[in-house]
Every structure is written in C-alpha cells, then in structure tokens.
Design a protein around this motif. Sequence first.
Motif, PDB file in Angstrom:
ATOM      1  N   THR A 197     -34.391  -5.643 -48.715  1.00  0.00           N
ATOM      2  CA  THR A 197     -35.527  -5.139 -49.502  1.00  0.00           C
ATOM      3  C   THR A 197     -36.832  -5.381 -48.749  1.00  0.00           C
ATOM      4  O   THR A 197     -36.951  -6.369 -48.017  1.00  0.00           O
ATOM      5  N   PRO A 198     -37.809  -4.504 -48.904  1.00  0.00           N
ATOM      6  CA  PRO A 198     -39.114  -4.737 -48.276  1.00  0.00           C
ATOM      7  C   PRO A 198     -39.957  -5.684 -49.117  1.00  0.00           C
ATOM      8  O   PRO A 198     -39.768  -5.804 -50.334  1.00  0.00           O
ATOM      9  N   PHE A 199     -40.879  -6.377 -48.450  1.00  0.00           N
ATOM     10  CA  PHE A 199     -41.935  -7.106 -49.141  1.00  0.00           C
ATOM     11  C   PHE A 199     -43.189  -6.255 -49.007  1.00  0.00           C
ATOM     12  O   PHE A 199     -43.668  -6.017 -47.898  1.00  0.00           O
ATOM     13  N   ARG A 200     -43.732  -5.829 -50.115  1.00  0.00           N
ATOM     14  CA  ARG A 200     -44.816  -4.845 -50.096  1.00  0.00           C
ATOM     15  C   ARG A 200     -46.180  -5.466 -49.842  1.00  0.00           C
ATOM     16  O   ARG A 200     -47.174  -4.748 -49.727  1.00  0.00           O
ATOM     17  N   GLU A 201     -46.268  -6.797 -49.758  1.00  0.00           N
ATOM     18  CA  GLU A 201     -47.554  -7.413 -49.509  1.00  0.00           C
ATOM     19  C   GLU A 201     -47.990  -7.144 -48.068  1.00  0.00           C
ATOM     20  O   GLU A 201     -47.202  -7.224 -47.133  1.00  0.00           O
ATOM     21  N   GLY A 202     -49.282  -6.845 -47.887  1.00  0.00           N
ATOM     22  CA  GLY A 202     -49.813  -6.654 -46.543  1.00  0.00           C
ATOM     23  C   GLY A 202     -49.465  -5.296 -45.974  1.00  0.00           C
ATOM     24  O   GLY A 202     -48.801  -4.474 -46.602  1.00  0.00           O
ATOM     25  N   GLY A 203     -49.922  -5.088 -44.741  1.00  0.00           N
ATOM     26  CA  GLY A 203     -49.757  -3.780 -44.150  1.00  0.00           C
ATOM     27  C   GLY A 203     -48.581  -3.644 -43.213  1.00  0.00           C
ATOM     28  O   GLY A 203     -48.264  -2.544 -42.769  1.00  0.00           O
ATOM     29  N   SER A 204     -47.885  -4.742 -42.909  1.00  0.00           N
ATOM     30  CA  SER A 204     -46.831  -4.673 -41.904  1.00  0.00           C
ATOM     31  C   SER A 204     -45.454  -4.400 -42.492  1.00  0.00           C
ATOM     32  O   SER A 204     -44.499  -4.181 -41.750  1.00  0.00           O
ATOM     33  N   GLY A 249     -42.346  -2.338 -34.703  1.00  0.00           N
ATOM     34  CA  GLY A 249     -42.848  -0.991 -34.895  1.00  0.00           C
ATOM     35  C   GLY A 249     -43.861  -0.862 -36.003  1.00  0.00           C
ATOM     36  O   GLY A 249     -44.311   0.248 -36.303  1.00  0.00           O
ATOM     37  N   ALA A 250     -44.249  -1.984 -36.624  1.00  0.00           N
ATOM     38  CA  ALA A 250     -45.249  -1.935 -37.685  1.00  0.00           C
ATOM     39  C   ALA A 250     -46.628  -1.684 -37.088  1.00  0.00           C
ATOM     40  O   ALA A 250     -46.829  -1.778 -35.876  1.00  0.00           O
ATOM     41  N   GLY A 251     -47.582  -1.400 -37.973  1.00  0.00           N
ATOM     42  CA  GLY A 251     -48.914  -1.024 -37.514  1.00  0.00           C
ATOM     43  C   GLY A 251     -49.588  -2.066 -36.647  1.00  0.00           C
ATOM     44  O   GLY A 251     -50.337  -1.739 -35.726  1.00  0.00           O
ATOM     45  N   GLN A 252     -49.323  -3.344 -36.894  1.00  0.00           N
ATOM     46  CA  GLN A 252     -49.946  -4.405 -36.108  1.00  0.00           C
ATOM     47  C   GLN A 252     -49.231  -4.639 -34.776  1.00  0.00           C
ATOM     48  O   GLN A 252     -49.759  -5.340 -33.919  1.00  0.00           O
ATOM     49  N   GLY A 253     -48.050  -4.097 -34.626  1.00  0.00           N
ATOM     50  CA  GLY A 253     -47.369  -4.088 -33.346  1.00  0.00           C
ATOM     51  C   GLY A 253     -46.914  -5.440 -32.839  1.00  0.00           C
ATOM     52  O   GLY A 253     -46.819  -6.421 -33.570  1.00  0.00           O
ATOM     53  N   ILE A 254     -46.638  -5.458 -31.541  1.00  0.00           N
ATOM     54  CA  ILE A 254     -46.084  -6.635 -30.884  1.00  0.00           C
ATOM     55  C   ILE A 254     -47.024  -7.835 -30.974  1.00  0.00           C
ATOM     56  O   ILE A 254     -46.572  -8.978 -31.079  1.00  0.00           O
ATOM     57  N   LYS A 255     -48.327  -7.610 -30.947  1.00  0.00           N
ATOM     58  CA  LYS A 255     -49.256  -8.741 -30.942  1.00  0.00           C
ATOM     59  C   LYS A 255     -49.126  -9.582 -32.209  1.00  0.00           C
ATOM     60  O   LYS A 255     -49.325 -10.800 -32.169  1.00  0.00           O
TER      61      LYS A 255
END
Length: 260
Positions: free
Chosen positions: A12-19, A38-44
Amino acid sequence: MIRTVTATRYITPFREGGSLPALVEADDGDLYVMKFCGAGQGIKALIAELVAGEIARTLGLLVPDIVFIELDGKLGRSEPDEEIHDLLLASHGLNLGLRYLPSAFAFNQLLEPPPDNRTASAVVWFDAYVTNVDRTPRNVNLLLWQNKLWLIDHGAALYFHHDWSNYMDRSRTPFPLIRQHTLLEFAADLPAADQEAKTLLTPERLRAVVDLIPTHWLGDEPGFGSSSEHREAYLSYLLSRLDASSVFVDEAIYARSQLV
C-alpha cells in the motif's frame, strides 16, 4: 554494511508527502517503508535518507534498519492506480527502505513523559547538523514504538546537495529553521550533545557512512569529474560542518532562549 533485499509484494502507498513511499514485503519476509528512486525528489532524497539515517545511528539515536531494495518494474504491471504504476516502472533497480514499525504512532509534544534532555538535545543537534527541515510539530517524523523514540524520513535533509555551488561556505552556516524544531523546548543539554557528537563522528566513521552511497547514485552531478570526487565532496561538507558546529549550536541555544 547495508543489506540488499528484493521487493516481492507491493502492499500500500503512504500518501503523506510528495514522494509516495509505500509499504512493501521483501524476500527476507520483512516489511519495509520503501522510498523510490523514480519519485519526484529522485536519488538525492535517497542519499539524504541513507547518510542522515546512518549518522543518527552513529550518534546512538534510534532509526529503523535501512536496506537497499531491488525493484523489478514488473511488480507494478497490475497496479490500477496510474500514478503508482508509473512510479514503480520508473523505479526499476536499486531503491531504499526502512524497516516498518508496526503499531508505531507519531510523537506529539503533549505526550507524557516528555523526552529526556539528553535525547532531545541529541536529536536537535543532529537535525541542525544535517539541516533537516522536517522535524516540526506540523511534520514531526518521530515515532513512538515499544516505548522508545524513533527517527524517520530524512529525505529532505542535506539540502545543500541540490545546489553544489559554494557548498563548503554553506557548511559553516547556522540553521535558523531549528527554531521550529518539535523537541527544542526539551533540549537543555545542547553543549553536551555537541561534545558527544564530536567524539562519535570521527573522520573514519563519517567516511564509512559516505562510502555506503552506491556509486551509480553519484553518476551525473555537474561540476564533478567522477563519482569519487562527488563522494569526497559529501565527506568534506560533513567534516567542515562538524568543525563549525558552534555556529549552529549557538543558533539553537538562542532559539530555545526565545521560546515562550
């Protein structure tokens, strides 16, 4: 060493935050909160999670076990949610996970008893050191599990690495956002925390933490000729910031004195 496991089931996903982190099961039979490359914040964000988390562990703070998680993009083939489906496909390969703490609940400042001064001071010192913006009453990122305080979600820390220009100058700056820290009022032993941290965070230990970063996560940063040079920049920043700790410790002490 950081273990590597393979994701076998997306739960299941955790919907908190943008990642959009998610709960997954791995081939070792355990559950992990998985952070996706592959999330918006990426590898960093994964690098920050790894480095900050292992620094916290070196300081004796409690952080869920960190693992690398191999993900086969095919795991999301039957996922009906388009956003999650695309995220799984984009995150094929090596990701990061923290062991799931079942039945843990979020810390809040009204809970009794409050954290002891030594623990609170160590957490405040740590967050100022790694410039972690996510330890506020609004976004506490502290869990109570088995009657102990656990630190989670450090992907927004080390924000200097989103812009490497003048990074060594920025290693020696205060951290004004510490005034919003959820544990600041309990952190009465900041000078002692500073002394203890400087004893524990030896150059050898910091190098060992930085060496945990997978080489291919350091591949394409402008301004560095190689992944080794990029890795050394992380170490140089951390050593310089440690050397200048009085700057952010004094800032935190002053911020605490202004609390009403």
